[in-house]
Design a protein around this motif. Structure first.
Motif, PDB file in Angstrom:
ATOM      1  N   TRP A 111       4.267   0.823   2.291  1.00  8.97           N
ATOM      2  CA  TRP A 111       4.191  -0.204   3.325  1.00  8.97           C
ATOM      3  C   TRP A 111       3.880  -1.561   2.700  1.00  8.97           C
ATOM      4  O   TRP A 111       3.157  -1.644   1.695  1.00  8.97           O
ATOM      5  CB  TRP A 111       3.055   0.084   4.311  1.00  8.97           C
ATOM      6  CG  TRP A 111       3.185   1.358   5.075  1.00  8.97           C
ATOM      7  CD1 TRP A 111       3.859   1.537   6.255  1.00  8.97           C
ATOM      8  CD2 TRP A 111       2.616   2.634   4.740  1.00  8.97           C
ATOM      9  NE1 TRP A 111       3.736   2.847   6.655  1.00  8.97           N
ATOM     10  CE2 TRP A 111       2.982   3.536   5.749  1.00  8.97           C
ATOM     11  CE3 TRP A 111       1.825   3.092   3.678  1.00  8.97           C
ATOM     12  CZ2 TRP A 111       2.591   4.874   5.744  1.00  8.97           C
ATOM     13  CZ3 TRP A 111       1.439   4.426   3.659  1.00  8.97           C
ATOM     14  CH2 TRP A 111       1.818   5.306   4.680  1.00  8.97           C
ATOM     15  N   LEU A 137       0.864  -1.182   0.000  1.00 14.63           N
ATOM     16  CA  LEU A 137       0.000   0.000   0.000  1.00 14.63           C
ATOM     17  C   LEU A 137       0.899   1.230   0.000  1.00 14.63           C
ATOM     18  O   LEU A 137       1.965   1.222   0.611  1.00 14.63           O
ATOM     19  CB  LEU A 137      -0.885   0.027   1.250  1.00 14.63           C
ATOM     20  CG  LEU A 137      -2.140  -0.830   1.220  1.00 14.63           C
ATOM     21  CD1 LEU A 137      -2.815  -0.816   2.592  1.00 14.63           C
ATOM     22  CD2 LEU A 137      -3.116  -0.308   0.166  1.00 14.63           C
ATOM     23  N   ARG A 176       1.577  -4.579   2.717  1.00 18.34           N
ATOM     24  CA  ARG A 176       0.214  -4.562   3.221  1.00 18.34           C
ATOM     25  C   ARG A 176      -0.034  -5.776   4.120  1.00 18.34           C
ATOM     26  O   ARG A 176       0.576  -6.830   3.954  1.00 18.34           O
ATOM     27  CB  ARG A 176      -0.801  -4.488   2.070  1.00 18.34           C
ATOM     28  CG  ARG A 176      -0.803  -5.651   1.144  1.00 18.34           C
ATOM     29  CD  ARG A 176      -1.738  -5.414  -0.045  1.00 18.34           C
ATOM     30  NE  ARG A 176      -1.573  -6.487  -1.028  1.00 18.34           N
ATOM     31  CZ  ARG A 176      -2.061  -6.446  -2.248  1.00 18.34           C
ATOM     32  NH1 ARG A 176      -2.754  -5.407  -2.662  1.00 18.34           N
ATOM     33  NH2 ARG A 176      -1.877  -7.465  -3.066  1.00 18.34           N
ATOM     34  N   THR A 212     -10.033  -6.615   4.118  1.00 16.23           N
ATOM     35  CA  THR A 212      -9.399  -5.309   4.174  1.00 16.23           C
ATOM     36  C   THR A 212      -7.904  -5.418   4.457  1.00 16.23           C
ATOM     37  O   THR A 212      -7.478  -6.213   5.287  1.00 16.23           O
ATOM     38  CB  THR A 212     -10.086  -4.459   5.270  1.00 16.23           C
ATOM     39  OG1 THR A 212     -11.452  -4.285   4.903  1.00 16.23           O
ATOM     40  CG2 THR A 212      -9.429  -3.106   5.430  1.00 16.23           C
ATOM     41  N   PHE A 213      -7.146  -4.620   3.728  1.00 13.70           N
ATOM     42  CA  PHE A 213      -5.706  -4.558   3.949  1.00 13.70           C
ATOM     43  C   PHE A 213      -5.327  -3.186   4.502  1.00 13.70           C
ATOM     44  O   PHE A 213      -5.880  -2.164   4.082  1.00 13.70           O
ATOM     45  CB  PHE A 213      -4.936  -4.813   2.653  1.00 13.70           C
ATOM     46  CG  PHE A 213      -4.983  -6.242   2.213  1.00 13.70           C
ATOM     47  CD1 PHE A 213      -4.007  -7.138   2.629  1.00 13.70           C
ATOM     48  CD2 PHE A 213      -6.005  -6.697   1.387  1.00 13.70           C
ATOM     49  CE1 PHE A 213      -4.052  -8.463   2.232  1.00 13.70           C
ATOM     50  CE2 PHE A 213      -6.052  -8.032   0.988  1.00 13.70           C
ATOM     51  CZ  PHE A 213      -5.080  -8.920   1.410  1.00 13.70           C
ATOM     52  N   VAL A 214      -4.384  -3.208   5.420  1.00 16.35           N
ATOM     53  CA  VAL A 214      -3.913  -1.983   6.057  1.00 16.35           C
ATOM     54  C   VAL A 214      -2.389  -1.965   5.976  1.00 16.35           C
ATOM     55  O   VAL A 214      -1.775  -2.976   5.652  1.00 16.35           O
ATOM     56  CB  VAL A 214      -4.397  -1.928   7.530  1.00 16.35           C
ATOM     57  CG1 VAL A 214      -5.916  -1.850   7.598  1.00 16.35           C
ATOM     58  CG2 VAL A 214      -3.872  -3.120   8.320  1.00 16.35           C
ATOM     59  N   PRO A 215      -1.761  -0.832   6.276  1.00 14.42           N
ATOM     60  CA  PRO A 215      -0.300  -0.795   6.230  1.00 14.42           C
ATOM     61  C   PRO A 215       0.323  -1.748   7.243  1.00 14.42           C
ATOM     62  O   PRO A 215      -0.082  -1.778   8.406  1.00 14.42           O
ATOM     63  CB  PRO A 215       0.026   0.659   6.582  1.00 14.42           C
ATOM     64  CG  PRO A 215      -1.195   1.422   6.193  1.00 14.42           C
ATOM     65  CD  PRO A 215      -2.337   0.500   6.526  1.00 14.42           C
ATOM     66  N   VAL A 246       0.985   5.788  -0.177  1.00 11.81           N
ATOM     67  CA  VAL A 246       0.328   7.088  -0.207  1.00 11.81           C
ATOM     68  C   VAL A 246       1.309   8.091  -0.775  1.00 11.81           C
ATOM     69  O   VAL A 246       2.477   8.088  -0.390  1.00 11.81           O
ATOM     70  CB  VAL A 246      -0.113   7.525   1.200  1.00 11.81           C
ATOM     71  CG1 VAL A 246      -0.314   9.023   1.274  1.00 11.81           C
ATOM     72  CG2 VAL A 246      -1.420   6.863   1.581  1.00 11.81           C
TER      73      VAL A 246
END
Lengths: 166, 166
Positions: free
Chosen positions: A91, A60, A93, A102-105, A62
């Motif tokens: 990051w 992921l 993921r 759901t994927f997050v950092p 930004v």
């Protein structure tokens, strides 16, 4: 390998890359990439251009921009003016433990910058590309991969992939 | 449907939800959700907490925080103090036309907020949840889905899913 290094050296030379023109700093306080890019102060507090998801790298990202870059984005000014800087936070993921699908950092992979200086970086579209992993500049070989890809794909957007997400 | 509405009404009542306590504003200038949340000025310029990727909805998201929220994140202060606001920007994801295996923001889906006011929102963990689609507040039914999910999953993080991505 050999050819890559030669190409990078040639590109840097073409860009008028002169160590002597950098502000004086010791290795201890400012680490510069082979392209002469340093980590800009406070970049983590910059505003968001857009997020992205890269599947083949399981990442992921930004993209953030400093004030000059954000002003250019919002007024649709191209090319970006000198002083514009973009930061890419990357990051690995990780699956959210609390929310399905759901994927997050996860672990930070590194941070990359594009610094606009039309004169200094004339040989690479006016952009200085810099990559840092664990706060340390990546090597010449890695830096040699940035410009050819931007050059091949996003000429019409001043060599910048990321568009402002409204 | 009926039961949902009843639950929402009960939750709102429990939260001491009083229309009369909102600042005076006409529908033309400030649209509020059924939970009393309005779109905070300048939220698009807030700093980044973290991006996320939601596969079942085919979405990319970014969570931003106002100054009070970011200060709390960086100092690891829980619960968040009154005045903290989180914003979730949501986009349908789109395949990048210029870079393989990569998704970027496509059409905007909407924006959601969590507004901390321990007294006003005592019945929902101290948080007011607000969802806007095309700038218009979502209905009561949609707002009824926020708190139960936060309540069930992230009690230990003051009911907030998103952690600060370093």
């Amino acid at each position: 390998m050999r050819r890559y290094s030669t190409t990078v050296v040639a590109l840097l030379a073409a860009a008028g890359f002169l160590f002597s023109s950098f502000p004086a700093a010791t290795a201890a306080d400012v680490a510069a990439t082979p392209t002469g890019v340093t980590i800009p102060k406070g970049y983590r507090n910059w505003q968001v251009v857009a997020p992205s998801q890269r599947d083949d790298m399981d990442q992921l990202r930004v993209i953030l921009g400093n004030d000059i870059a954000m002003k250019a984005y919002r007024s649709k000014t191209l090319p970006f003016p000198d002083g514009a800087i973009l930061a890419k936070l990357i990051w690995k993921r990780a699956k959210s433990a609390e929310f399905d699908n759901t994927f997050v950092p996860g672990e930070p992979v590194g941070v990359e910058f594009m610094v606009k200086d039309a004169k200094k970086y004339a040989g690479t579209g006016g952009w200085g590309f810099g990559r840092f992993v664990n706060g340390k500049p990546a090597d010449e070989k890695q830096h040699g991969t940035c410009w050819p890809c931007h050059q091949a794909n996003v000429k019409e957007n001043d060599w910048v992939f990321t568009r402002y997400a409204r």
